[in-house]
Write an enzyme that holds these catalytic residues in place. Sequence first.
Site, PDB file in Angstrom:
ATOM      1  N   HIS A 247     -11.509   8.945 -12.603  1.00 38.08           N
ATOM      2  CA  HIS A 247     -10.303   9.232 -13.387  1.00 38.08           C
ATOM      3  C   HIS A 247      -9.992   8.108 -14.361  1.00 38.08           C
ATOM      4  O   HIS A 247     -10.201   6.933 -14.064  1.00 38.08           O
ATOM      5  CB  HIS A 247      -9.099   9.563 -12.502  1.00 38.08           C
ATOM      6  CG  HIS A 247      -8.583   8.456 -11.621  1.00 38.08           C
ATOM      7  ND1 HIS A 247      -7.603   7.586 -12.028  1.00 38.08           N
ATOM      8  CD2 HIS A 247      -8.896   8.115 -10.348  1.00 38.08           C
ATOM      9  CE1 HIS A 247      -7.316   6.760 -11.028  1.00 38.08           C
ATOM     10  NE2 HIS A 247      -8.092   7.045 -10.002  1.00 38.08           N
ATOM     11  N   ASP A 267      -8.786   0.857  -9.742  1.00 37.33           N
ATOM     12  CA  ASP A 267      -8.335   2.256  -9.653  1.00 37.33           C
ATOM     13  C   ASP A 267      -7.924   2.761 -11.028  1.00 37.33           C
ATOM     14  O   ASP A 267      -6.763   2.684 -11.390  1.00 37.33           O
ATOM     15  CB  ASP A 267      -7.170   2.327  -8.665  1.00 37.33           C
ATOM     16  CG  ASP A 267      -6.728   3.734  -8.354  1.00 37.33           C
ATOM     17  OD1 ASP A 267      -7.446   4.677  -8.719  1.00 37.33           O
ATOM     18  OD2 ASP A 267      -5.655   3.892  -7.747  1.00 37.33           O
ATOM     19  N   GLU A 301      -4.973  11.935 -12.838  1.00 37.43           N
ATOM     20  CA  GLU A 301      -5.303  12.032 -11.411  1.00 37.43           C
ATOM     21  C   GLU A 301      -4.179  11.493 -10.558  1.00 37.43           C
ATOM     22  O   GLU A 301      -3.843  12.020  -9.507  1.00 37.43           O
ATOM     23  CB  GLU A 301      -6.605  11.248 -11.130  1.00 37.43           C
ATOM     24  CG  GLU A 301      -7.118  11.364  -9.694  1.00 37.43           C
ATOM     25  CD  GLU A 301      -6.685  10.239  -8.773  1.00 37.43           C
ATOM     26  OE1 GLU A 301      -7.094  10.232  -7.605  1.00 37.43           O
ATOM     27  OE2 GLU A 301      -5.906   9.348  -9.203  1.00 37.43           O
ATOM     28  N   GLU A 302      -3.580  10.380 -11.032  1.00 35.79           N
ATOM     29  CA  GLU A 302      -2.613   9.642 -10.210  1.00 35.79           C
ATOM     30  C   GLU A 302      -1.316  10.409  -9.974  1.00 35.79           C
ATOM     31  O   GLU A 302      -0.493   9.990  -9.173  1.00 35.79           O
ATOM     32  CB  GLU A 302      -2.280   8.302 -10.882  1.00 35.79           C
ATOM     33  CG  GLU A 302      -3.474   7.363 -11.055  1.00 35.79           C
ATOM     34  CD  GLU A 302      -3.950   6.744  -9.748  1.00 35.79           C
ATOM     35  OE1 GLU A 302      -3.557   7.222  -8.669  1.00 35.79           O
ATOM     36  OE2 GLU A 302      -4.719   5.780  -9.831  1.00 35.79           O
ATOM     37  N   ASP A 329     -14.398   6.794  -7.578  1.00 35.75           N
ATOM     38  CA  ASP A 329     -13.014   6.346  -7.718  1.00 35.75           C
ATOM     39  C   ASP A 329     -12.831   5.130  -6.825  1.00 35.75           C
ATOM     40  O   ASP A 329     -12.840   5.242  -5.606  1.00 35.75           O
ATOM     41  CB  ASP A 329     -12.063   7.478  -7.300  1.00 35.75           C
ATOM     42  CG  ASP A 329     -10.602   7.097  -7.482  1.00 35.75           C
ATOM     43  OD1 ASP A 329     -10.321   6.012  -8.025  1.00 35.75           O
ATOM     44  OD2 ASP A 329      -9.736   7.904  -7.076  1.00 35.75           O
ATOM     45  N   HIS A 406      -2.325   0.593  -7.531  1.00 36.33           N
ATOM     46  CA  HIS A 406      -1.020   1.012  -8.027  1.00 36.33           C
ATOM     47  C   HIS A 406      -0.022  -0.141  -8.105  1.00 36.33           C
ATOM     48  O   HIS A 406       1.192   0.076  -7.978  1.00 36.33           O
ATOM     49  CB  HIS A 406      -0.429   2.151  -7.172  1.00 36.33           C
ATOM     50  CG  HIS A 406      -1.307   3.353  -7.127  1.00 36.33           C
ATOM     51  ND1 HIS A 406      -0.883   4.560  -6.623  1.00 36.33           N
ATOM     52  CD2 HIS A 406      -2.589   3.556  -7.513  1.00 36.33           C
ATOM     53  CE1 HIS A 406      -1.874   5.441  -6.703  1.00 36.33           C
ATOM     54  NE2 HIS A 406      -2.917   4.839  -7.236  1.00 36.33           N
TER      55      HIS A 406
HETATM   56  N1  BES Z   1      -8.154   5.864  -6.069  1.00 38.47           N
HETATM   57  C1  BES Z   1      -7.161   6.511  -5.296  1.00 38.47           C
HETATM   58  C2  BES Z   1      -7.733   7.173  -4.055  1.00 38.47           C
HETATM   59  C3  BES Z   1      -8.470   6.205  -3.172  1.00 38.47           C
HETATM   60  C4  BES Z   1      -7.786   5.260  -2.463  1.00 38.47           C
HETATM   61  C5  BES Z   1      -9.833   6.276  -3.087  1.00 38.47           C
HETATM   62  C6  BES Z   1      -8.489   4.379  -1.657  1.00 38.47           C
HETATM   63  C7  BES Z   1     -10.526   5.403  -2.285  1.00 38.47           C
HETATM   64  C8  BES Z   1      -9.843   4.453  -1.565  1.00 38.47           C
HETATM   65  C9  BES Z   1      -6.446   7.552  -6.136  1.00 38.47           C
HETATM   66  O1  BES Z   1      -6.328   7.182  -7.478  1.00 38.47           O
HETATM   67  C10 BES Z   1      -5.058   7.706  -5.608  1.00 38.47           C
HETATM   68  O2  BES Z   1      -4.278   6.811  -5.761  1.00 38.47           O
HETATM   69  N2  BES Z   1      -4.768   8.831  -4.979  1.00 38.47           N
HETATM   70  C11 BES Z   1      -3.473   9.073  -4.459  1.00 38.47           C
HETATM   71  C12 BES Z   1      -3.216  10.546  -4.419  1.00 38.47           C
HETATM   72  C13 BES Z   1      -3.033  11.140  -5.787  1.00 38.47           C
HETATM   73  C14 BES Z   1      -3.091  12.622  -5.753  1.00 38.47           C
HETATM   74  C15 BES Z   1      -1.720  10.711  -6.358  1.00 38.47           C
HETATM   75  C16 BES Z   1      -3.426   8.545  -3.062  1.00 38.47           C
HETATM   76  O3  BES Z   1      -4.435   8.512  -2.417  1.00 38.47           O
HETATM   77  O4  BES Z   1      -2.351   8.203  -2.607  1.00 38.47           O
HETATM   78 ZN    ZN Z   2      -4.832   5.669  -7.628  1.00 36.18          ZN
END
Ligand code: BES
Ligand code: ZN
Length: 500
Positions: A247, A267, A301-302, A329, A406
Amino acid sequence: MSRRHLIIAASTWLALGFAGLAHGQRLPRDATGARPEAVPATHDALHHLSSARQEDPFAKVFLVTSRRLYEGGVKTHARPLAQRRDSLGNDLVIAEARAWQLPEISHGIHERERRCGGFFAFASRAEAEAFLSNEQSAKAMRTKAAADYGIDNAATVAPWLPLVQEANIRGTIQHLSTAWPNRYYASTHGNSAALWIRDTWLALGNGRPDVSAELFTACGNCGGQPSVILTVRGNELPNEIVVVGGHLDSISNSGNGNAMNAPGADDDASGIATITEIVRIALASGWKPRRTVKFMGYAAEEVGLRGSNAIAQSFRSQGLQVVGVLQLDMTNNGAGGQYAMRLMTDNSSPVLQNFVTRLFDTYLAPLGLTRGTDTCGYACSDHASWTAAGFPAAMMAEPTFFNRLHTTTDTLAYMGNSAVVSTNFAKLGLAFVGELGKTHTLLRRNGSQPLPTPLAATPSASPAAAPSTRTTVRPAVNSTPARSGARTRAQDPTRARHVP
Ligand code: BES
Ligand code: ZN
């Protein structure tokens, strides 16, 4: 909430400058634990937030998440509307929140559980319900043979692997995480960053007529942020599509809209930078795949996998045949750890997990690298969009959870100013496209005449042909297409690419 309540909530929000909100919301903390300054509670501040590509902070957002994640924290921010099950029988919840709450929802889960926790986000309840009624995870899980998933193309893959350059990946991560304050989906920076990625990837095609780049804009809730798709048209099986994606947006708990401080180095600048290096090496070698290979930088994506979900649903409704998706990711944290990478074993196809594992064992294990497994959680990254659309997808992630995601400190400095961890992902990605895309060989009939390349005569049959909702950019066809054995200086894969 009634309109009157909404107005009261809005004035409270303005009066308190984001602090002291409904549901006991707090201002997010920065990584040092300090609360950032509230956005000035002025009309200008609100105007700034709602102008240009900024989102309406009060817009309703309809989330589809797992019951476990809902109970585990989403419920602090969102109100439940309905219980549902997906095609695999998983307990899900449709819940309603406001746009400004989304960063806090995922951040809260990261802080409490030190793992990701996700959701799909929609602009209306009807869209959330429609998504669930068409949900096809069970199909994605069952698919046995979208392709043969054989590993027999070392002639192409093996020479690529030593060409991966850490400095290139590091340069791209550094650029993406510093050239703009953020790549937030509802910001002008998120838009410029997407255009930069499109231009950078397209330039690596070096004018080849079988390489094109497009901005995918058919996403109703991506805030104007496009996804980027670079297509290398297949020479023998153009209708079979291989996807490698990450993303391109970022998010953080500090600041809002254009002023958000969200470097997103790990990220997911790391995933985009890894893909950039994969594209560089594969195209510089003059490789022509048998299948169509698409490299994707997903928007938004976020805030609920919006860009990837729009693309995956569009591919499904067009009846396109996607034979495998690899999600990259967060690829750069955890140098010196026990493993080089972890395969995410949930929300992805067992057949594709098996394929990616065999790729690792064939090409990376001999380099002395080891792999682990983990689970990512419901809807934690874009592979889940492909799974939900019924396509085989898998995700490999860095060996150690990076708890700065984040925050303002998701920077290269906190990853040792190195991209060494990502180099392994570039090798895995090269193996993925080389072994699933295969390599075009001119087939000979009766040992004499080469068969025509199917698309040479019918370019409009390409799955890359641009419908009206997409912007396709083709390079000017004034440069010679890459041919193996005839490398120009620009095509020399041993030459380090200059990254601004
Ligand atoms: N990169 C993260 C997901 C992730 C976290 C992958 C740790 C591998 C290890 C992704 O960008 C993210 O922050 N996802 C959110 C959910 C999204 C739908 C908002 C999350 O996991 O909280
Ligand atoms: Zn993220």
